[in-house]
Design an enzyme around this catalytic site. Structure first.
Site, short mmCIF file in Angstrom:
data_model
loop_
_atom_site.label_atom_id
_atom_site.label_comp_id
_atom_site.label_asym_id
_atom_site.label_seq_id
_atom_site.Cartn_x
_atom_site.Cartn_y
_atom_site.Cartn_z
N GLY A 26 -9.47 -6.21 9.03
CA GLY A 26 -8.34 -5.61 9.72
C GLY A 26 -8.16 -6.14 11.12
O GLY A 26 -7.25 -6.90 11.40
N GLN A 39 0.85 -1.18 0.00
CA GLN A 39 0.00 0.00 0.00
C GLN A 39 0.89 1.24 0.00
O GLN A 39 1.65 1.47 0.95
CB GLN A 39 -0.92 0.05 1.21
CG GLN A 39 -1.92 1.22 1.09
CD GLN A 39 -2.70 1.47 2.35
OE1 GLN A 39 -2.16 1.99 3.32
NE2 GLN A 39 -3.98 1.12 2.35
N TYR A 49 -6.04 10.99 3.79
CA TYR A 49 -4.64 11.17 3.42
C TYR A 49 -4.55 11.90 2.08
O TYR A 49 -5.55 12.39 1.55
CB TYR A 49 -3.91 9.83 3.43
CG TYR A 49 -3.98 9.17 4.78
CD1 TYR A 49 -3.44 9.80 5.91
CD2 TYR A 49 -4.62 7.95 4.97
CE1 TYR A 49 -3.53 9.23 7.16
CE2 TYR A 49 -4.72 7.37 6.22
CZ TYR A 49 -4.17 8.01 7.31
OH TYR A 49 -4.27 7.45 8.56
#
Length: 399
Positions: free
Chosen positions: A351, A99, A202
């Site tokens: 996750g 990523q 982000y």
């Protein structure tokens, strides 16, 4: 779980099942270099049945982060460290994407006392020039517009100062070039592909969102212009990786003081996804709405909650193309099976499940209980504490 455990081809790579491990920042690298404890962590999950592992966010430049223990990929020692990990993951039978991350914000998590107390800090739109990695980089904190986000304090700096406006980057292609270089390095590090981090407030998300991007040039204003940075970045990644490129998006997320009105959200992400569907990506990962990732300001939640899959999946289907979709955020094993069996998604990411259960894939396949609780106190490690705690010390099931 018969459908969940069938092979799937993504780009040029075939994964053994549809249960993926999403990117999870854990702050265990040595400075910014991947190390042996990280190798053990990823191999545990590969052996534990992950069809596809997406690495924790890999920083594309020193300027992109405050965290000294988040791994990068801009120099040889980092590439070599990742190569040891990808080789071991492949030997364990899994595939691994990197990523690619430019971490230009702080994560405030204002609704959670845990996150307020655990130094979940990054830089950029929520920034401070005295952050250690910013000092080491020696260049300004860049963002689409000179707008700081709301919430939180820099508790790792003396006096816990507030935010400082970032510098509006004059030429965003400088950052796009950094993503391309990181993609080249990820190939040298042995990854099977790359995922562009376009979620959670982000850098890429900041360009998309009209509340953080108020530029008046070709990189801002209309949905087409605000989507330009994401699309141009994807194109340079494709130059390096071909079909083995993906993107992660969170259209319903309020994390890092993000979120547009629903009409603007649909118009912006709809345009982006129509263009993405023409590019032939390996997959698009959608983060669904989660209340605990939605901070409050002035008594109001920041995000615009909606059904992300139902709203945006149609934009990835055309007479000539259908981009695979992965669902992320709070997907239980039974729901994962249902989503895949119905054709709603090609696969799912998890996750917290993978954090607490290194053998999550095996447990789901064998019907074993998910009986470990994530160690939130040590989620991101701590100074002077054994990095294995809350990282590689979770018990596996008996088979």
């Amino acid at each position: 779980m018969s459908t969940l455990f069938t092979p799937l081809t993504l780009g040029s790579t075939t994964i053994s099942n549809r249960l993926g491990m999403s990117a999870l920042t854990r702050n265990r690298s040595t400075k910014t270099v991947p190390n042996d404890i990280m190798l053990k962590y990823y191999v545990q999950r590969a052996t534990g049945g992950a069809g596809l592992i997406v690495s924790e966010g890999v920083l594309i430049s020193r300027q992109g982060s405050e965290w000294p223990n988040a791994p990068g990929i801009w120099e040889k020692s980092q590439i070599d460290g990742w190569k040891k990990i990808t080789d071991a993951v492949h030997e364990a039978g899994s595939k691994m994407y990197a990523q690619l991350w430019h971490c230009t914000t702080l994560s405030p998590f204002l609704t959670s006392a845990f996150f307020r107390s655990n130094r979940l800090f990054k830089v950029g739109r929520i920034s401070h020039p005295d952050a250690p990695e910013q000092i080491a980089a020696g260049i300004p904190v860049y963002a689409p517009s000179a707008i700081s986000a709301r919430g939180g304090k820099f508790r790792f700096l003396p006096g816990a100062p507030g935010y400082v406006k970032p510098t509006e980057i004059e030429d965003p292609t400088i950052l796009i070039a950094q993503f391309k270089e990181a993609a080249i390095n990820a190939k040298a590090a042995g990854f099977d592909g790359v995922e562009l981090h376009g979620a959670n407030g982000y850098l890429v998300h900041q360009f998309l969102d009209s509340t953080s991007n108020q530029r008046t040039d070709k990189w801002g204003g209309s949905p087409e212009n605000r989507a330009r940075f994401a699309l141009e970045t994807l194109k340079v990644l494709i130059e390096v990786w071909g079909a083995d490129v993906a993107i992660k998006l969170s259209p319903a997320g309020g994390y890092n003081d993000m979120g547009m009105p629903l009409e603007d959200t649909i118009e912006t992400f709809g345009y982006l996804l129509r263009q993405v569907n023409k590019l032939g990506l390996a997959y698009v990962g959608f983060v669904r709405y989660l209340p605990y990732l939605d901070p409050e300001f002035d008594g109001k939640k920041r995000a615009t909650p909606h059904n992300v899959l139902a709203t945006f999946a149609p934009f990835l289907i055309s007479p000539t193309a259908k981009t695979p979709i992965f669902a992320n955020a709070g997907v239980t094993p039974p729901e994962a099976e249902s989503l895949v069996a119905s054709g709603t998604v090609a696969g799912v990411f998890n996750g917290l499940g993978w954090i607490a259960h290194p053998d999550l894939g095996k447990r789901v396949r064998e019907g074993k209980e998910l009986d470990n609780a994530p160690d939130f106190v040590r989620l991101y490690g701590a100074e002077g504490v054994d990095p294995a705690l809350g990282y590689t010390d979770y018990k596996e099931a008996v088979y």
